[in-house]
Design a protein around this motif. Sequence first.
Motif, PDB file in Angstrom:
ATOM      1  N   MET A  40       0.824  -1.205   0.000  1.00 16.08           N
ATOM      2  CA  MET A  40       0.000   0.000   0.000  1.00 16.08           C
ATOM      3  C   MET A  40       0.864   1.263   0.000  1.00 16.08           C
ATOM      4  O   MET A  40       0.543   2.251  -0.675  1.00 16.08           O
ATOM      5  CB  MET A  40      -0.941   0.010   1.206  1.00 16.08           C
ATOM      6  CG  MET A  40      -2.005  -1.075   1.205  1.00 16.08           C
ATOM      7  SD  MET A  40      -2.998  -1.172  -0.324  1.00 16.08           S
ATOM      8  CE  MET A  40      -3.686   0.467  -0.428  1.00 16.08           C
ATOM      9  N   TYR A  41       1.968   1.253   0.738  1.00 16.78           N
ATOM     10  CA  TYR A  41       2.840   2.427   0.773  1.00 16.78           C
ATOM     11  C   TYR A  41       3.488   2.658  -0.592  1.00 16.78           C
ATOM     12  O   TYR A  41       3.568   3.798  -1.069  1.00 16.78           O
ATOM     13  CB  TYR A  41       3.914   2.256   1.840  1.00 16.78           C
ATOM     14  CG  TYR A  41       4.757   3.492   2.049  1.00 16.78           C
ATOM     15  CD1 TYR A  41       4.225   4.617   2.676  1.00 16.78           C
ATOM     16  CD2 TYR A  41       6.081   3.542   1.622  1.00 16.78           C
ATOM     17  CE1 TYR A  41       4.988   5.757   2.868  1.00 16.78           C
ATOM     18  CE2 TYR A  41       6.856   4.679   1.803  1.00 16.78           C
ATOM     19  CZ  TYR A  41       6.308   5.785   2.432  1.00 16.78           C
ATOM     20  OH  TYR A  41       7.057   6.919   2.599  1.00 16.78           O
ATOM     21  N   THR A  42       3.930   1.590  -1.225  1.00 14.33           N
ATOM     22  CA  THR A  42       4.509   1.715  -2.562  1.00 14.33           C
ATOM     23  C   THR A  42       3.489   2.296  -3.532  1.00 14.33           C
ATOM     24  O   THR A  42       3.819   3.161  -4.353  1.00 14.33           O
ATOM     25  CB  THR A  42       4.991   0.341  -3.065  1.00 14.33           C
ATOM     26  OG1 THR A  42       5.967  -0.179  -2.153  1.00 14.33           O
ATOM     27  CG2 THR A  42       5.604   0.444  -4.455  1.00 14.33           C
ATOM     28  N   ALA A  43       2.252   1.836  -3.442  1.00 20.41           N
ATOM     29  CA  ALA A  43       1.199   2.355  -4.316  1.00 20.41           C
ATOM     30  C   ALA A  43       0.937   3.824  -4.021  1.00 20.41           C
ATOM     31  O   ALA A  43       0.721   4.625  -4.939  1.00 20.41           O
ATOM     32  CB  ALA A  43      -0.076   1.539  -4.143  1.00 20.41           C
ATOM     33  N   TYR A  44       0.962   4.193  -2.738  1.00 18.31           N
ATOM     34  CA  TYR A  44       0.711   5.590  -2.374  1.00 18.31           C
ATOM     35  C   TYR A  44       1.739   6.518  -3.011  1.00 18.31           C
ATOM     36  O   TYR A  44       1.403   7.599  -3.504  1.00 18.31           O
ATOM     37  CB  TYR A  44       0.724   5.752  -0.851  1.00 18.31           C
ATOM     38  CG  TYR A  44       0.388   7.158  -0.402  1.00 18.31           C
ATOM     39  CD1 TYR A  44      -0.938   7.571  -0.286  1.00 18.31           C
ATOM     40  CD2 TYR A  44       1.403   8.076  -0.126  1.00 18.31           C
ATOM     41  CE1 TYR A  44      -1.248   8.866   0.089  1.00 18.31           C
ATOM     42  CE2 TYR A  44       1.099   9.367   0.248  1.00 18.31           C
ATOM     43  CZ  TYR A  44      -0.223   9.765   0.360  1.00 18.31           C
ATOM     44  OH  TYR A  44      -0.526  11.053   0.723  1.00 18.31           O
ATOM     45  N   LEU A  45       2.985   6.113  -3.016  1.00 17.46           N
ATOM     46  CA  LEU A  45       4.045   6.940  -3.588  1.00 17.46           C
ATOM     47  C   LEU A  45       3.854   7.148  -5.087  1.00 17.46           C
ATOM     48  O   LEU A  45       4.408   8.094  -5.659  1.00 17.46           O
ATOM     49  CB  LEU A  45       5.417   6.313  -3.323  1.00 17.46           C
ATOM     50  CG  LEU A  45       5.835   6.218  -1.852  1.00 17.46           C
ATOM     51  CD1 LEU A  45       7.210   5.554  -1.752  1.00 17.46           C
ATOM     52  CD2 LEU A  45       5.845   7.589  -1.195  1.00 17.46           C
ATOM     53  N   GLY A  46       3.077   6.297  -5.721  1.00 20.66           N
ATOM     54  CA  GLY A  46       2.852   6.412  -7.158  1.00 20.66           C
ATOM     55  C   GLY A  46       1.579   7.144  -7.542  1.00 20.66           C
ATOM     56  O   GLY A  46       1.281   7.274  -8.735  1.00 20.66           O
ATOM     57  N   LEU A  47       0.815   7.651  -6.576  1.00 20.60           N
ATOM     58  CA  LEU A  47      -0.431   8.334  -6.906  1.00 20.60           C
ATOM     59  C   LEU A  47      -0.157   9.622  -7.676  1.00 20.60           C
ATOM     60  O   LEU A  47       0.787  10.355  -7.392  1.00 20.60           O
ATOM     61  CB  LEU A  47      -1.219   8.656  -5.635  1.00 20.60           C
ATOM     62  CG  LEU A  47      -1.677   7.470  -4.781  1.00 20.60           C
ATOM     63  CD1 LEU A  47      -2.569   7.956  -3.649  1.00 20.60           C
ATOM     64  CD2 LEU A  47      -2.379   6.420  -5.616  1.00 20.60           C
ATOM     65  N   LYS A  48      -1.002   9.901  -8.662  1.00 14.86           N
ATOM     66  CA  LYS A  48      -0.856  11.086  -9.511  1.00 14.86           C
ATOM     67  C   LYS A  48      -1.778  12.229  -9.082  1.00 14.86           C
ATOM     68  O   LYS A  48      -1.394  13.380  -9.093  1.00 14.86           O
ATOM     69  CB  LYS A  48      -1.152  10.713 -10.971  1.00 14.86           C
ATOM     70  CG  LYS A  48      -0.296   9.571 -11.507  1.00 14.86           C
ATOM     71  CD  LYS A  48       1.167   9.911 -11.506  1.00 14.86           C
ATOM     72  CE  LYS A  48       1.997   8.784 -12.099  1.00 14.86           C
ATOM     73  NZ  LYS A  48       3.445   9.038 -11.987  1.00 14.86           N
ATOM     74  N   ASN A  49      -3.032  11.903  -8.779  1.00 12.83           N
ATOM     75  CA  ASN A  49      -4.010  12.902  -8.329  1.00 12.83           C
ATOM     76  C   ASN A  49      -4.232  14.020  -9.347  1.00 12.83           C
ATOM     77  O   ASN A  49      -4.417  15.183  -8.984  1.00 12.83           O
ATOM     78  CB  ASN A  49      -3.573  13.499  -6.980  1.00 12.83           C
ATOM     79  CG  ASN A  49      -3.354  12.441  -5.930  1.00 12.83           C
ATOM     80  OD1 ASN A  49      -4.168  11.544  -5.769  1.00 12.83           O
ATOM     81  ND2 ASN A  49      -2.227  12.505  -5.232  1.00 12.83           N
TER      82      ASN A  49
END
Length: 549
Positions: free
Chosen positions: A364-373
């Motif tokens: 989940m943390y790895t995915a969070y770092l990849g968020l574009k928003n």
Amino acid sequence: MLLSIPLTGCYSKPAALAPQVASTGESLSTIAQTTDVIFYDLQLVVLPSKKKISGIGKTMFRVLKKTQQVELKLDSRFSIENVTVAKQSANFSHQQGVIIIDLYEAKYPGEVVEVAISYSGHPHEATNPPWSGGFVFSHTSQGEPWIATAVQGEGCDLFWPCKDHFSDKADSMRIRVTVPTGLSVASNGVLKKIMPLKNNTTEFDWFLSEPASDYNIALNIGPFERIQQQYKSINGTQVPVEFWALPENSHKATMLLNDDVYQQLAFFESVLGPYPWGMQKLGFVETPHLGMEHQTINAYGKGYTRDPSGYDWLIQHELAHEWFGNLMTHEKLNDAWLHEGFGFYMQPAYSLFKFGEAAYNHAMYTAYLGLKNCHPIVKQGKVTSKEAFNADIYGKGGWTLHTLRWLIGDELFWQAARELVYGQTQTANLSYPIESRYRSSQDFIDIVNRITGDDYTWLFDVYLKQAALPTLTMERTNTVIYLSWSNSEKDGTAFKMPIPISINGKLTTHTPVDGLITINAKKSDIIVIDPQMKVLRQLPIISQCQQQS
């Protein structure tokens, strides 16, 4: 009547895909809305040395509204030799990938019409499969033809005449493909027959007896070894399992099934329900591209490499789509996160199931770092397939589910997921066939609200319908901490999200009142907000919109 437009002689292959061909799931025309596809019958000859295909595509329609025309789509780089209606030659036009066929007389609701299209040509070759799709012409290390199709974004009209819309799944489909002897064809459904033909060719006859999105129909051609096993589903059914692997990798494919795939299936069935296509097969095929969730014949091209996650993430992701995408299909492209957000989230969920919280939190943390928003997960208005499949429908969609699961608890979360997919929460004993269904984002919101007995529209409005993440601002005095939610795209609307807060190591959850949380705390107290990252919010470790990255 429409006049036939000749496509031979002066026909020249277009340099690029027509807009109507380049994106699947576009809004249905008035003509397309008059019919419902009942059955497809595709009979193809594939010539690997010439990178050419030829064949006949038959479509059986049920008329929904009075019409004298039917519409299909097929890339205009193909030559159409003949079109028939009820086996009689028919007039047609073929412009910019759209085929309009004259039925000679008006047809009325309830009538059934069959059209057949004979065509040939060189199919569009994928430039970056599976993301930029088409035919993939490759060779094995031994120099033998190795071919696949991957057309999720562009659709079935890249290689066969079809309606090219996920909202109209045929009830069934027959797929017959002739290839040079020595090659095999792995496709959707059940292999009914392998028939040797003249000129050193062989026909593979597949039948798909359950509805499938037409972009999910796939051809996979190569010198495969067919590995056949069985898996006992949670409902007691012995499900046929097939892996079509290159001969030199058959041992690796067998190990992948026995050491990984069946454990993944046990997880999916334990939290969701029976594998959806137990009357067909659980199928995989080795491909020269990375992979794709083709119903009952998932493409696999990751090279059997071990992942740091401790399982094969590609197999797991494509398996997830047998539920989220194939059994449950989004109503509109706007709701593509129901496929990809759930498909993404099932991987960390499996890590939690298999390895525990450290593996889950890492994912989940790895995915969070990849968020574009940069874009809402659920865009409003008309969207193309390329617009719909933006990066955040994966990770941000998964994070929305992560926060929702924490908020409502495991039991209610998985109940909501099961009802989304199956239409009910008690699924373990469901028998085959299992009904597929269409869903929207609002359907899922309604399910969550009903199952929980609460209204979580505020959560979905912020996470799904706006690009920016909410921000939690802290102000501190000597004796009090004030926490307030700011919502840049919905100013004036209080965000109701509770937040876990650790004070000197003691963790408690605080719910805002009118958007504000007030906590008595000394200046010396050690405060950590949401130490386990349960809540999706804006943190300084990512920018508001990483559009340039």
